[in-house]
Write a protein that holds these residues in place. Sequence first.
Motif, PDB file in Angstrom:
ATOM      1  N   SER A  31       1.029  -1.703   1.402  1.00  0.00           N
ATOM      2  CA  SER A  31       2.092  -1.013   0.664  1.00  0.00           C
ATOM      3  C   SER A  31       3.471  -1.270   1.269  1.00  0.00           C
ATOM      4  O   SER A  31       4.483  -1.155   0.576  1.00  0.00           O
TER       5      SER A  31
ATOM      6  N   ASP B 296      -0.421  -0.770  -6.920  1.00  0.00           N
ATOM      7  CA  ASP B 296      -0.032   0.476  -6.262  1.00  0.00           C
ATOM      8  C   ASP B 296      -0.932   0.709  -5.041  1.00  0.00           C
ATOM      9  O   ASP B 296      -1.916   1.445  -5.094  1.00  0.00           O
ATOM     10  N   PHE B 297      -0.574   0.073  -3.925  1.00  0.00           N
ATOM     11  CA  PHE B 297      -1.387   0.148  -2.719  1.00  0.00           C
ATOM     12  C   PHE B 297      -1.417   1.561  -2.140  1.00  0.00           C
ATOM     13  O   PHE B 297      -2.445   1.996  -1.607  1.00  0.00           O
ATOM     14  N   LEU B 298      -0.300   2.268  -2.211  1.00  0.00           N
ATOM     15  CA  LEU B 298      -0.274   3.612  -1.653  1.00  0.00           C
ATOM     16  C   LEU B 298      -1.239   4.524  -2.397  1.00  0.00           C
ATOM     17  O   LEU B 298      -1.977   5.312  -1.785  1.00  0.00           O
TER      18      LEU B 298
END
Length: 345
Positions: free
Chosen positions: A311, A319-321
């Motif tokens: 992220s 959307d890594f988070l």
Amino acid sequence: MAVPPSAPLPCSPFYLRRQAPCPQCSWGMEEKTAASAGCREPPGAPRAAAVPCFGISVDQDDILPGALRLIQELRPHWKPEQVRTKRFTDGITNKLVACYVEEDMRDCVLVRVYGERTELLVDRENEVRNFQLLRAHGCAPKLYCTFQNGLCYEYMRGMALGPEHIREPRLFSLSADVPQVEVLEQELAWLKEHLSQLDSPVVFCHNDLLCKNIIYDSTKGHVRFIDYEYAGYNYQAFDIGNHFNEFAGVNEVDYCRYPGRDTQLRWLRYYLQAQKGMAVTPREVERLYVQVNKFALASHFFWALWALIQSQFSTIDFDFLRYAVIRFHQYFKVKPQVSALEMPK
């Protein structure tokens, strides 16, 4: 690669059937790692050939020009104006484009460009060695070359599996908020203490068996694994537990798809029978079941931390988070029931 199946799923119960030099393409690391893990290469195992290493850097945001430069080196007989390209967008670590001239993609070169700052997560030299190791044993496509920020390899014909396919028994063996640092440190210590008591054997693992890394070739009736950047020696139960976690998918994660006890026991029985070459007892299957589900916690923890790092640095549209939060949430949700599992007497 991700095309709908056009033929019935295979009946084989096993996922995997065996079928200018670059200085990083050596075998020293495998031998050292295997020795330290108590694993040894079989006598007479094939050795990998060196692969070319080109001093070319491909722009992540404009892959085509760099890819065509590589194609000129690898396929000099191809006319540039005839080269076709196809982008694959399933990956969330790297960027991938296929280059070919014939419609059937019989001869197709995949150009994979490493994601931004992924060297923080992936040992790229070790990835190349793993690639060669698996190729030498007939378990990977041809590695054509490496370049400054990526590699080129053979396209494997077939269908990249999805969550709806991976639950098929006939394919079993073919194939919120982020927690505080103090909490993560406590959980890491707990995992080390708890999992080290399970006596799961150390084996050579893929470590990233999500659905799209499993390719089903309906014409040959077999399954192959791709993408070896996380491959290496690890606990057997981690690799299987991680694979079961991936039944939930990546883009639309749904842990209702996590395999239930009966499905897991069938899968694990196939696995152990293939490994041992003989029938196995219910106790052996139950033992592996407990190990796998406990190590599945470590899989959640690892990929949640991986997503936090991604992220901060990745330029891939993902959307890594949010993904990190999902994995942490599932970790804490299942931890109590998984912790209560006991090894069979």
